[in-house]
Design a protein around this motif. Structure first.
Motif, PDB file in Angstrom:
ATOM      1  N   VAL A   1      -3.182   3.828  -1.787  1.00 32.76           N
ATOM      2  CA  VAL A   1      -3.215   3.179  -3.101  1.00 32.76           C
ATOM      3  C   VAL A   1      -2.786   1.724  -2.896  1.00 32.76           C
ATOM      4  CG1 VAL A   1      -2.341   3.161  -5.459  1.00 32.76           C
ATOM      5  CG2 VAL A   1      -2.618   5.346  -4.251  1.00 32.76           C
ATOM      6  N   ASP A   2      -3.763   0.821  -2.978  1.00 35.62           N
ATOM      7  CA  ASP A   2      -3.484  -0.608  -2.805  1.00 35.62           C
ATOM      8  C   ASP A   2      -3.046  -1.173  -4.154  1.00 35.62           C
ATOM      9  OD1 ASP A   2      -3.357  -3.274  -2.295  1.00 35.62           O
ATOM     10  OD2 ASP A   2      -5.409  -3.479  -1.552  1.00 35.62           O
ATOM     11  N   ILE A   3      -1.721  -1.361  -4.313  1.00 30.21           N
ATOM     12  CA  ILE A   3      -1.215  -1.770  -5.629  1.00 30.21           C
ATOM     13  C   ILE A   3      -1.448  -3.252  -5.906  1.00 30.21           C
ATOM     14  CG2 ILE A   3       0.507   0.076  -5.619  1.00 30.21           C
ATOM     15  CD1 ILE A   3       2.642  -2.087  -5.180  1.00 30.21           C
ATOM     16  N   SER A   4      -1.859  -4.014  -4.893  1.00 27.59           N
ATOM     17  CA  SER A   4      -2.123  -5.440  -5.117  1.00 27.59           C
ATOM     18  C   SER A   4      -3.305  -5.642  -6.061  1.00 27.59           C
ATOM     19  CB  SER A   4      -2.394  -6.154  -3.786  1.00 27.59           C
ATOM     20  OG  SER A   4      -3.591  -5.687  -3.193  1.00 27.59           O
ATOM     21  N   ARG A   5      -4.099  -4.608  -6.224  1.00 25.40           N
ATOM     22  CA  ARG A   5      -5.259  -4.699  -7.121  1.00 25.40           C
ATOM     23  C   ARG A   5      -4.856  -4.585  -8.590  1.00 25.40           C
ATOM     24  NH1 ARG A   5     -10.113  -1.291  -4.100  1.00 25.40           N
ATOM     25  NH2 ARG A   5      -9.984  -2.389  -2.101  1.00 25.40           N
ATOM     26  N   PHE A   6      -3.629  -4.186  -8.839  1.00 21.30           N
ATOM     27  CA  PHE A   6      -3.128  -4.049 -10.209  1.00 21.30           C
ATOM     28  C   PHE A   6      -2.243  -5.264 -10.510  1.00 21.30           C
ATOM     29  CE2 PHE A   6      -3.937   0.127  -8.500  1.00 21.30           C
ATOM     30  CZ  PHE A   6      -4.592   0.791  -9.531  1.00 21.30           C
ATOM     31  N   SER A   7      -2.712  -6.145 -11.370  1.00 13.75           N
ATOM     32  CA  SER A   7      -2.014  -7.415 -11.586  1.00 13.75           C
ATOM     33  C   SER A   7      -0.585  -7.232 -12.104  1.00 13.75           C
ATOM     34  CB  SER A   7      -2.799  -8.298 -12.564  1.00 13.75           C
ATOM     35  OG  SER A   7      -2.947  -7.635 -13.808  1.00 13.75           O
ATOM     36  N   ASP A   8      -0.362  -6.186 -12.891  1.00 15.89           N
ATOM     37  CA  ASP A   8       0.980  -5.929 -13.422  1.00 15.89           C
ATOM     38  C   ASP A   8       1.674  -4.775 -12.708  1.00 15.89           C
ATOM     39  OD1 ASP A   8       1.005  -7.982 -15.352  1.00 15.89           O
ATOM     40  OD2 ASP A   8      -0.266  -6.774 -16.664  1.00 15.89           O
TER      41      ASP A   8
ATOM     42  N   LYS B   1      14.941   3.362  -0.132  1.00 18.46           N
ATOM     43  CA  LYS B   1      15.232   3.776   1.245  1.00 18.46           C
ATOM     44  C   LYS B   1      13.938   4.051   2.008  1.00 18.46           C
ATOM     45  CE  LYS B   1      19.876   5.771   0.981  1.00 18.46           C
ATOM     46  NZ  LYS B   1      20.655   7.011   1.182  1.00 18.46           N
ATOM     47  N   MET B   2      12.964   4.632   1.307  1.00 18.55           N
ATOM     48  CA  MET B   2      11.664   4.900   1.920  1.00 18.55           C
ATOM     49  C   MET B   2      10.970   3.590   2.297  1.00 18.55           C
ATOM     50  SD  MET B   2       8.386   6.913   0.265  1.00 18.55           S
ATOM     51  CE  MET B   2       9.444   8.228  -0.346  1.00 18.55           C
ATOM     52  N   VAL B   3      11.034   2.620   1.404  1.00 19.83           N
ATOM     53  CA  VAL B   3      10.454   1.301   1.670  1.00 19.83           C
ATOM     54  C   VAL B   3      11.122   0.675   2.891  1.00 19.83           C
ATOM     55  CG1 VAL B   3      10.211  -1.063   0.804  1.00 19.83           C
ATOM     56  CG2 VAL B   3       9.747   0.873  -0.708  1.00 19.83           C
TER      57      VAL B   3
ATOM     58  N   VAL C   1       0.857  -1.191   0.000  1.00 21.22           N
ATOM     59  CA  VAL C   1       0.000   0.000   0.000  1.00 21.22           C
ATOM     60  C   VAL C   1       0.887   1.234   0.000  1.00 21.22           C
ATOM     61  CG1 VAL C   1      -1.750   1.329   1.241  1.00 21.22           C
ATOM     62  CG2 VAL C   1      -1.878  -1.179   1.220  1.00 21.22           C
ATOM     63  N   ILE C   2       0.625   2.133  -0.948  1.00 19.81           N
ATOM     64  CA  ILE C   2       1.371   3.389  -1.023  1.00 19.81           C
ATOM     65  C   ILE C   2       0.459   4.513  -0.529  1.00 19.81           C
ATOM     66  CG2 ILE C   2       2.492   5.051  -2.557  1.00 19.81           C
ATOM     67  CD1 ILE C   2       3.261   2.736  -4.358  1.00 19.81           C
TER      68      ILE C   2
ATOM     69  N   GLU D   1       4.063   9.518   1.011  1.00 26.50           N
ATOM     70  CA  GLU D   1       4.284   9.655   2.459  1.00 26.50           C
ATOM     71  C   GLU D   1       4.948   8.407   3.038  1.00 26.50           C
ATOM     72  OE1 GLU D   1       0.218  10.396   3.428  1.00 26.50           O
ATOM     73  OE2 GLU D   1       0.194  12.038   1.979  1.00 26.50           O
ATOM     74  N   SER D   2       4.505   7.231   2.608  1.00 23.80           N
ATOM     75  CA  SER D   2       5.128   5.996   3.058  1.00 23.80           C
ATOM     76  C   SER D   2       4.668   4.838   2.177  1.00 23.80           C
ATOM     77  CB  SER D   2       4.816   5.694   4.521  1.00 23.80           C
ATOM     78  OG  SER D   2       3.451   5.342   4.679  1.00 23.80           O
ATOM     79  N   VAL D   3       5.389   3.715   2.287  1.00 25.85           N
ATOM     80  CA  VAL D   3       5.047   2.500   1.545  1.00 25.85           C
ATOM     81  C   VAL D   3       5.049   1.340   2.546  1.00 25.85           C
ATOM     82  CG1 VAL D   3       5.656   0.974  -0.368  1.00 25.85           C
ATOM     83  CG2 VAL D   3       6.228   3.412  -0.499  1.00 25.85           C
TER      84      VAL D   3
END
Length: 406
Positions: free
Chosen positions: A239-246, A303-305, A231-232, A259-261
């Motif tokens: 923004v839940d990126i797991s919903r985007f298969s690619d 680094k943020m991750v 989640v970003i 802000e964070s990941v």
């Protein structure tokens, strides 16, 4: 390489790299090699008898020619040591050149002298580097990067004289006629030399190639590519990126809005090549497309991750070749994170599945592997690569992994 070529080449190279070649030796030592240098299993119980006999016969032939002498065991035919007859070194080099295309040290020194003539007035830094080379030639010393020297000088001369704003790949096209050669081969040594003479040492938070900005040379606009269960947080929303298969792509200019990941997986893995990034998926791995050496935006994002997810495992997946290892090394250096390596080991090189896809090392590969072989993390794999003259691209590995999953 035949035993004849190997024996003579090893002895000649050993002589030329010794103080005897420049006449500065104070103690005379015979130039020698052990037979195991030529055939590893010469003294082993499981050595091939035919190979041992073939090596013995070659040594006898070269002794008759007056090129070498040998010492054998008191009882038996086993060779203990092979010695060069130093006075024959020039004659042997001519013989190797005529029969095998060997390039002698004298020929290489002449090549360096010609490069000095060509580039000593090409730019201020070229001039200074040529002065160092002139001194080396006087002392009969060859530069370690001799095979890349011409290409390095070409780049330095162009960059120092450049007054136009260019992207890195445009620079590469102008210098080499190849849009990727500069990044893949000469960028690191060229940037190191530029920093050396411009008094701009590499800072902890800086990338090596940022020196190019000083010469009006930019990297292309960058995108951050990430895929998996994460989640970003940006612009005050999730923004839940797991919903985007690619996965998703974020322009580097938008990184300031993140802000964070937060990762909901146990592993974060950078992937060198785009095809492998698109192919590889795992429910417990968040993948990140690197594309080569990490740029400043990728570094800052990683680094943020890490700041938000310090306890997970960090991995890198790349080609099993010099570039792949140097990209991993650079990644660890610029991020300060200890990335492990995924599927970049001897195990893959030995795997029967990948045997049809192994490629031979180039001369440049061998040069770039020399510095890596003394680093513990790479030593075992690099030794196997050099011993067996192999490398492997990651695309076939990612394809196989995703097509053999149960």
């Amino acid at each position: 390489m035949s035993y004849e070529e190997k024996i003579l080449t090893c002895l000649v190279n050993k002589y030329r790299s010794s103080k005897k070649d420049s006449g500065t030796n104070k103690i005379y030592k015979r130039t020698q090699i052990k037979p195991e240098k030529i055939y590893k299993k010469y003294s082993a119980n499981d050595g091939d008898f035919d190979e041992i006999n073939r090596l013995n016969a070659t040594v006898e032939l070269l002794e008759k020619r007056g090129y070498i002498t040998s010492v054998r065991e008191s009882f038996g035919t086993q060779i203990k040591c092979i010695y060069l007859i130093d006075e024959k070194v020039d004659e042997i080099e001519r013989y190797l050149e005529e029969k095998y295309g060997f390039v002698s040290k004298n020929t290489q020194l002449e090549y360096v002298k010609n490069l000095i003539k060509l580039y000593k007035e090409a730019s201020p830094i070229c001039k200074e580097e040529c002065k160092l080379l002139e001194q080396a030639v006087l002392n009969r010393k060859l530069p370690k990067n001799i095979k890349l020297l011409d290409d390095i000088f070409k780049a330095i001369a162009f960059i120092e004289n450049n007054q136009e704003q260019l992207y890195i790949r445009e620079v590469s096209m102008k210098i080499y006629g190849d849009s990727k050669y500069f990044e893949k081969v000469t960028l690191q040594p060229v940037c190191s030399i530029l920093r050396k003479y411009t008094n701009k040492p590499l800072e902890d938070s800086e990338l090596l190639d940022e020196i190019l900005l000083y010469y009006h040379i930019l990297r292309e606009p960058q995108k951050i590519c990430i895929k998996g269960n994460a989640v970003i947080y940006m612009f005050g929303t999730e923004v839940d990126i797991s919903r985007f298969s690619d996965g998703i792509e974020i322009m580097a200019s938008d990184l300031v809005n993140i802000e964070s990941v937060i990762l909901h997986a146990s592993k974060f893995m950078t992937i060198e090549n785009r095809t492998s990034y698109l192919r590889y998926k795992h429910p417990d791995v968040v993948t990140f497309y690197l594309g080569g050496y990490a740029n400043r935006y990728q570094r800052d994002f990683i680094k943020m991750v890490y700041k938000a997810n310090p306890t997970i495992t960090y991995l890198h997946f790349g080609d099993i070749d010099p570039g792949g290892f140097w990209i991993h090394y650079n990644l660890c250096q610029v991020t300060g994170i200890e990335f492990g390596m995924f599927c970049m080991s001897v195990e893959e090189l030995r795997n029967n599945v990948y045997q049809p896809y192994l490629r031979k090392l180039t001369d440049n590969d061998i040069i770039r592997l020399q510095e890596l072989k003394d680093m513990d993390i790479y030593a075992k794999t690099v030794k196997f690569m050099l011993d067996n003259n192999v490398k492997l691209e990651q695309e076939i590995v990612s394809y196989t992994l995703m097509n053999t999953k149960k």
